[in-house]
Design an enzyme around this catalytic site. Structure first.
Site, PDB file in Angstrom:
ATOM      1  N   LYS A  35       0.916  -1.312   0.144  1.00  0.00           N
ATOM      2  CA  LYS A  35      -0.169  -0.068  -0.045  1.00  0.00           C
ATOM      3  C   LYS A  35       0.724   1.196  -0.041  1.00  0.00           C
ATOM      4  CE  LYS A  35      -1.755   1.423   4.140  1.00  0.00           C
ATOM      5  NZ  LYS A  35      -1.445   3.027   4.317  1.00  0.00           N
ATOM      6  N   ARG A  59      -4.876  10.482   4.578  1.00  0.00           N
ATOM      7  CA  ARG A  59      -3.828  11.731   4.815  1.00  0.00           C
ATOM      8  C   ARG A  59      -2.598  11.307   3.967  1.00  0.00           C
ATOM      9  NH1 ARG A  59       0.595  12.414   7.616  1.00  0.00           N
ATOM     10  NH2 ARG A  59       0.513  14.155   9.114  1.00  0.00           N
ATOM     11  N   ASP A  68      -4.760  12.807  13.211  1.00  0.00           N
ATOM     12  CA  ASP A  68      -5.548  11.414  12.967  1.00  0.00           C
ATOM     13  C   ASP A  68      -5.373  10.777  14.047  1.00  0.00           C
ATOM     14  OD1 ASP A  68      -3.263  10.166  12.741  1.00  0.00           O
ATOM     15  OD2 ASP A  68      -3.398   9.500  10.705  1.00  0.00           O
ATOM     16  N   ASP A  99       4.455  -0.392  12.258  1.00  0.00           N
ATOM     17  CA  ASP A  99       2.731  -0.798  11.663  1.00  0.00           C
ATOM     18  C   ASP A  99       2.698  -2.197  12.059  1.00  0.00           C
ATOM     19  OD1 ASP A  99       2.426   1.433  10.625  1.00  0.00           O
ATOM     20  OD2 ASP A  99       2.777   1.023   8.523  1.00  0.00           O
TER      21      ASP A  99
HETATM   22  N1  EPU Z   1       6.521  13.838  11.362  1.00  0.00           N
HETATM   23  C1  EPU Z   1       6.706  15.015  11.756  1.00  0.00           C
HETATM   24  N2  EPU Z   1       6.772  16.031  10.765  1.00  0.00           N
HETATM   25  C2  EPU Z   1       6.703  15.715   9.424  1.00  0.00           C
HETATM   26  C3  EPU Z   1       6.475  14.258   8.927  1.00  0.00           C
HETATM   27  C4  EPU Z   1       6.533  13.611   9.920  1.00  0.00           C
HETATM   28  O1  EPU Z   1       6.912  15.361  12.785  1.00  0.00           O
HETATM   29  O2  EPU Z   1       6.659  16.670   8.333  1.00  0.00           O
HETATM   30  C5  EPU Z   1       6.308  12.766  12.344  1.00  0.00           C
HETATM   31  C6  EPU Z   1       5.035  12.170  12.460  1.00  0.00           C
HETATM   32  O3  EPU Z   1       4.176  12.851  13.002  1.00  0.00           O
HETATM   33  C7  EPU Z   1       5.242  10.837  12.730  1.00  0.00           C
HETATM   34  C8  EPU Z   1       6.851  10.309  12.469  1.00  0.00           C
HETATM   35  O4  EPU Z   1       7.352  11.872  12.013  1.00  0.00           O
HETATM   36  O5  EPU Z   1       5.174  10.893  14.123  1.00  0.00           O
HETATM   37  C9  EPU Z   1       6.755   9.383  11.375  1.00  0.00           C
HETATM   38  O6  EPU Z   1       6.251  10.011  10.177  1.00  0.00           O
HETATM   39  P1  EPU Z   1       6.451   9.756   8.672  1.00  0.00           P
HETATM   40  O7  EPU Z   1       6.586  10.966   7.886  1.00  0.00           O
HETATM   41  O8  EPU Z   1       7.562   8.705   8.628  1.00  0.00           O
HETATM   42  O9  EPU Z   1       5.254   8.739   8.337  1.00  0.00           O
HETATM   43  P2  EPU Z   1       3.981   8.894   7.305  1.00  0.00           P
HETATM   44  O10 EPU Z   1       4.945   9.036   5.791  1.00  0.00           O
HETATM   45  O11 EPU Z   1       3.031   9.789   7.644  1.00  0.00           O
HETATM   46  C10 EPU Z   1       4.231   6.363   6.704  1.00  0.00           C
HETATM   47  C11 EPU Z   1       3.226   5.259   6.327  1.00  0.00           C
HETATM   48  C12 EPU Z   1       2.559   5.011   7.817  1.00  0.00           C
HETATM   49  C13 EPU Z   1       3.927   4.399   8.663  1.00  0.00           C
HETATM   50  C14 EPU Z   1       4.824   5.513   8.571  1.00  0.00           C
HETATM   51  C15 EPU Z   1       6.141   5.064   9.279  1.00  0.00           C
HETATM   52  C16 EPU Z   1       1.987   5.813   4.377  1.00  0.00           C
HETATM   53  C17 EPU Z   1       0.807   6.120   3.326  1.00  0.00           C
HETATM   54  N3  EPU Z   1       2.023   5.980   5.478  1.00  0.00           N
HETATM   55  O12 EPU Z   1       3.624   7.400   7.264  1.00  0.00           O
HETATM   56  O13 EPU Z   1       1.597   3.731   7.642  1.00  0.00           O
HETATM   57  O14 EPU Z   1       3.444   4.120   9.939  1.00  0.00           O
HETATM   58  O15 EPU Z   1       5.216   5.871   7.438  1.00  0.00           O
HETATM   59  O16 EPU Z   1       6.891   4.005   8.696  1.00  0.00           O
HETATM   60  O17 EPU Z   1       3.083   5.455   3.793  1.00  0.00           O
HETATM   61  C18 EPU Z   1      -0.206   2.360   7.676  1.00  0.00           C
HETATM   62  O18 EPU Z   1       0.050   1.947   6.816  1.00  0.00           O
HETATM   63  O19 EPU Z   1      -1.086   1.945   8.574  1.00  0.00           O
HETATM   64  C19 EPU Z   1       0.614   3.596   8.268  1.00  0.00           C
HETATM   65  C20 EPU Z   1       0.101   4.204   9.038  1.00  0.00           C
END
Ligand code: EPU
Length: 430
Positions: free
Chosen positions: A25, A95, A119, A308
């Site tokens: 995904k 998101r 979220d 995850d």
């Molecule tokens: N964060 C910040 N500022 C930012 C970006 C992130 O503070 O500008 C923080 C977030 O709040 C979080 C942490 O950094 O606490 C990690 O966030 P990250 O950006 O790495 O995650 P993401 O891109 O929002 C993706 C996956 C998530 C998965 C995470 C970590 C997708 C669509 N989502 O989220 O997947 O948990 O990476 O590996 O790729 C899921 O599939 O169920 C899911 C939640």
């Protein structure tokens, strides 16, 4: 896609057999956004039929692309002119829509993307995405909840040092950098296999990407990117979920179509819990212990233990023969589901980002509510172990990330049915 439903699980039946996984995904969604970088006809294969993919199709179609999705093959036709906008009703449902920001700014010089907000996993800001794009020449203004980005003179390559290896920020910058003038260097980049896969797709479109999968990623933009065909990397979270399902039911599950090397830490922890894990090229096999041993772990960016898979692993440890300590380092609200596990008899205390799990001998089935995708999977797994019937509502979350979870569990001998349920609230935005 089914509407409001519940999954009714009868526990006590070990899962045995072979199950295949599809593409990830969290790679497919970003690769769909990558198609916005250049006009033409793209084909993504191995795409899971899950709700989030359907939602991203809605986002792309709103922007002007035409999509056709059949047999895990997604064709995306991207026109010359785009409508660079992702409205709140779409962003609120998913998101990950924020990943269109980089491609739209790079391609159109402007983007209007509703601010996703927090979220069910916590605050989840996007400051790193915005700071990085600003370094590349974009400006942002928040207008009535909509982030209005502009890059009138086009984006230019820049060096961006991320304070944390954010997956989404790395992807947005990589996507934007593929079309920016000159070289973009992302320092402290996320190293997830999904990023390596996105980089492979961008390379096949004509971008020059180096270092994907390491902490320093360099991309030199190319004005002549072209549409491509790409196979999505296997979903390590789906694979890990079935691996843990094998362990929690004291079963014997072989997962095919996966890359076990993307699950090193998670499989090592399963072994520490007493499971027997075999692996080979494109498959892994997990034979569960009768009763797991306690294991401590902390979630970390790749190659650490994936956040995850934390909820399914906690479900397993809830029946361990001893006490485990789990630390969640990625999200501030990822332990919300443990209250539901407690209703099934689990003994778990959380304090900030720590959970102390005192293993109990047995769980007992009851109605539970899935608060997000992975917690939903964890509750189903707990139900497979529990005595009696567990009815999991909030199934729309599970449908966002797992294609036919119940069908695959049934094919392994698990007893699980989908039934219509009374209303159970709006979707989350993982
Ligand atoms: N964060 C910040 N500022 C930012 C970006 C992130 O503070 O500008 C923080 C977030 O709040 C979080 C942490 O950094 O606490 C990690 O966030 P990250 O950006 O790495 O995650 P993401 O891109 O929002 C993706 C996956 C998530 C998965 C995470 C970590 C997708 C669509 N989502 O989220 O997947 O948990 O990476 O590996 O790729 C899921 O599939 O169920 C899911 C939640």
């Amino acid at each position: 896609m089914p509407g409001v439903a519940e999954l009714v699980v009868e526990g006590g039946h070990p899962l045995r057999g072979t199950v295949g996984v599809l593409g990830a995904k969290n790679a497919a969604l970003k690769e769909m956004a990558a198609a916005l970088l250049a006009p033409g006809r793209y084909v993504l294969t191995n795409v899971p039929r899950i709700l989030d993919v359907e939602l991203m199709i809605d986002v792309l179609e709103h922007i002007g692309a035409r999509c056709h999705f059949e047999d895990h093959r997604l064709q995306i036709v991207v026109p010359d002119e785009l409508n660079p906008e992702a409205p709140i009703d779409l962003v609120r449902k998913m998101r990950a829509s924020i990943v269109v920001l980089g491609p739209l700014l790079a391609r159109c010089g402007e983007a209007r993307v509703a601010l996703p907000g927090g979220d069910d996993l916590g605050a989840r800001p996007i400051d790193m995405h915005l700071d990085g794009l600003e370094r590349m020449g974009a400006t942002f203004e928040l207008v009535h909840g909509v982030l209005v980005g502009r890059a009138g003179d086009g984006l230019r390559g820049a060096e961006v040092e991320l304070p944390f290896p954010s997956v989404g920020a790395t992807e947005n910058l990589l996507l934007a950098g593929s079309l920016a003038k000159g070289e973009t260097v992302i320092v402290n980049a996320a190293r997830e296999p999904e990023i390596v896969d996105l980089a492979a797709m961008l390379t096949s479109m004509g971008a020059a990407v180096e270092g994907a999968g390491t902490a320093i990623v360099r991309v030199t933009g190319s004005p002549g990117l072209q549409a491509t065909t790409h196979r999505v990397v296997p979903d390590r979270i789906e694979a890990g979920t079935y691996a843990i399902a094998g362990a929690i039911t004291a079963g014997d599950v072989t997962v095919t179509g996966c890359h076990p090397e993307h699950l090193r830490m998670e499989l090592a922890k399963l072994e520490a819990a007493g499971a027997v894990v075999d692996r080979g090229d494109g498959w892994l096999r997990v034979r569960g212990p009768d009763r797991p041993r306690p294991v401590d772990f902390a979630t970390l960016p790749y190659p650490g233990f994936h956040t995850d898979l934390q909820p399914p692993m906690v479900a397993l440890l809830s029946v361990a023969d001893g006490t485990s300590v789990v630390t969640e380092n990625l999200y501030d609200a990822r332990f919300r589901y443990v209250g539901e596990l407690a209703r099934m008899g689990a003994d778990i205390v959380t304090e900030w980002q720590h959970a102390v799990i005192r293993g109990v001998e047995r769980l007992s089935g009851c109605p539970v509510l899935a608060p997000d995708i992975r917690a939903g999977a964890a509750l189903v797994l707990a139900g497979l172990r529990a005595e009696g019937i567990t009815a999991v509502t909030g199934v729309q979350h599970i449908d966002r990330g797992y294609e036919d979870l119940e069908g695959k569990i049934r094919s392994l001998g698990g007893r699980i049915e989908r039934r219509d349920a009374p209303g159970d609230g709006p979707g989350s935005r993982d």
